[in-house]
Scaffold this motif. Structure first.
Motif, mmCIF file in Angstrom:
data_model
loop_
_atom_site.group_PDB
_atom_site.id
_atom_site.type_symbol
_atom_site.label_atom_id
_atom_site.label_comp_id
_atom_site.label_asym_id
_atom_site.label_seq_id
_atom_site.Cartn_x
_atom_site.Cartn_y
_atom_site.Cartn_z
ATOM 1 N N VAL A 24 0.819 -1.211 0.000
ATOM 2 C CA VAL A 24 0.000 0.000 0.000
ATOM 3 C C VAL A 24 0.853 1.261 0.000
ATOM 4 N N ASP A 25 1.953 1.232 0.723
ATOM 5 C CA ASP A 25 2.783 2.418 0.963
ATOM 6 C C ASP A 25 3.766 2.674 -0.180
ATOM 7 N N ASP A 26 4.191 3.916 -0.305
ATOM 8 C CA ASP A 26 5.202 4.319 -1.284
ATOM 9 C C ASP A 26 6.578 4.192 -0.632
ATOM 10 N N LEU A 27 7.252 3.099 -0.899
ATOM 11 C CA LEU A 27 8.542 2.828 -0.259
ATOM 12 C C LEU A 27 9.648 3.764 -0.718
ATOM 13 N N SER A 28 9.449 4.452 -1.816
ATOM 14 C CA SER A 28 10.497 5.354 -2.306
ATOM 15 C C SER A 28 10.754 6.508 -1.337
ATOM 16 N N ARG A 29 9.850 6.718 -0.404
ATOM 17 C CA ARG A 29 10.020 7.799 0.582
ATOM 18 C C ARG A 29 10.991 7.447 1.698
ATOM 19 N N PHE A 83 -1.499 6.752 -6.653
ATOM 20 C CA PHE A 83 -1.358 5.317 -6.907
ATOM 21 C C PHE A 83 -0.200 4.717 -6.114
ATOM 22 N N ALA A 84 0.852 5.478 -5.917
ATOM 23 C CA ALA A 84 2.040 4.977 -5.213
ATOM 24 C C ALA A 84 1.789 4.777 -3.729
ATOM 25 N N ASP A 85 0.857 5.522 -3.158
ATOM 26 C CA ASP A 85 0.527 5.411 -1.737
ATOM 27 C C ASP A 85 -0.990 5.432 -1.602
ATOM 28 N N LEU A 86 -1.583 4.250 -1.547
ATOM 29 C CA LEU A 86 -3.047 4.139 -1.511
ATOM 30 C C LEU A 86 -3.679 4.839 -0.321
ATOM 31 N N MET A 87 -2.914 5.025 0.743
ATOM 32 C CA MET A 87 -3.478 5.692 1.926
ATOM 33 C C MET A 87 -3.791 7.160 1.658
ATOM 34 N N THR A 88 -3.310 7.689 0.547
ATOM 35 C CA THR A 88 -3.584 9.091 0.209
ATOM 36 C C THR A 88 -4.621 9.225 -0.907
ATOM 37 N N ALA A 89 -5.345 8.155 -1.209
ATOM 38 C CA ALA A 89 -6.397 8.218 -2.233
ATOM 39 C C ALA A 89 -7.411 9.300 -1.860
ATOM 40 N N PRO A 90 -7.989 9.959 -2.848
ATOM 41 C CA PRO A 90 -8.913 11.057 -2.550
ATOM 42 C C PRO A 90 -10.199 10.625 -1.848
ATOM 43 N N SER A 91 -10.630 9.380 -2.031
ATOM 44 C CA SER A 91 -11.863 8.916 -1.389
ATOM 45 C C SER A 91 -11.793 7.419 -1.154
ATOM 46 N N GLU A 113 -3.396 -4.061 6.555
ATOM 47 C CA GLU A 113 -4.446 -3.973 7.570
ATOM 48 C C GLU A 113 -4.875 -2.527 7.812
ATOM 49 N N ALA A 114 -3.945 -1.588 7.723
ATOM 50 C CA ALA A 114 -4.297 -0.166 7.873
ATOM 51 C C ALA A 114 -5.214 0.274 6.731
ATOM 52 N N TYR A 115 -4.932 -0.193 5.530
ATOM 53 C CA TYR A 115 -5.782 0.120 4.387
ATOM 54 C C TYR A 115 -7.187 -0.459 4.601
ATOM 55 N N GLY A 116 -7.260 -1.684 5.090
ATOM 56 C CA GLY A 116 -8.558 -2.294 5.378
ATOM 57 C C GLY A 116 -9.350 -1.493 6.400
ATOM 58 N N ARG A 117 -8.687 -1.025 7.464
ATOM 59 C CA ARG A 117 -9.371 -0.207 8.476
ATOM 60 C C ARG A 117 -9.884 1.100 7.871
ATOM 61 N N LYS A 118 -9.108 1.670 6.969
ATOM 62 C CA LYS A 118 -9.529 2.912 6.312
ATOM 63 C C LYS A 118 -10.784 2.668 5.465
#
Length: 166
Positions: A24-29, A83-91, A113-118
């Motif tokens: 889910v996360d953008d590992l490039s960061r 797309f690189a970090d799904l946790m920042t999707a607009p909705s 699991e964090a994405y699922g909770r979101k």
């Protein structure tokens, strides 16, 4: 999972989204696993089947497909947006039924699991299952109790002729 967001935005109904050990996360960061906000990334930094070094290799491979020209890469980055970090999707609303499988011994466990909770917080129907004591690649294991319980869960959510092969 990005496709679930895009399908919703294009009014394409999906029956089910199933994600196994999702990234889910953008590992490039991050330069190291310790910089990740997810505890499993730090705990499983040296896991045998999928570890930080392998994740960074795949991440670098993904970004290597972008142009080397500054103006072109700027446009490409704008196009991929969140797309690189799904946790920042607009909705996260109206994404439909989702099943997320995670593995206890996987660096990607906590972000999946964090994405699922979101998704749940946004009112979506979500089933999450963490398979205890197994590595990232557990779904590819061909025998034993882990595969049997995965098969039961899979059949529960996939009501199609494809399940006869499991």
């Amino acid at each position: 999972m990005v496709l679930a967001h895009l399908a919703r935005d294009a009014d394409i109904p999906l029956q089910l989204v199933a994600a196994g050990t999702p990234c889910v996360d953008d590992l490039s960061r991050y330069k190291t696993a310790k910089e990740s906000p997810y505890k499993s990334m730090q705990e499983m930094e040296f896991a045998p089947t999928l570890n930080w070094a392998k994740l960074k290799w795949f991440d670098n491979l993904k970004w290597s497909s972008l142009s080397k020209e500054p103006e072109v890469i700027k446009k490409q980055m704008a196009d991929v947006k969140w797309f690189a970090d799904l946790m920042t999707a607009p909705s996260f609303k109206d994404l439909g039924k989702t099943v997320i499988y995670t593995a206890e011994c996987d660096p990607l466990r906590d972000e999946g699991e964090a994405y699922g909770r979101k998704l749940i917080e946004a009112g979506n129907e979500v089933t999450m299952k963490r398979f205890e004591g197994v590595p990232h690649a557990f779904m590819h294991m061909d025998a034993g109790r882990t595969f049997s319980s995965f098969r039961v869960l899979y059949r529960k959510y996939f009501n199609s002729s494809l399940t006869r092969f499991l």
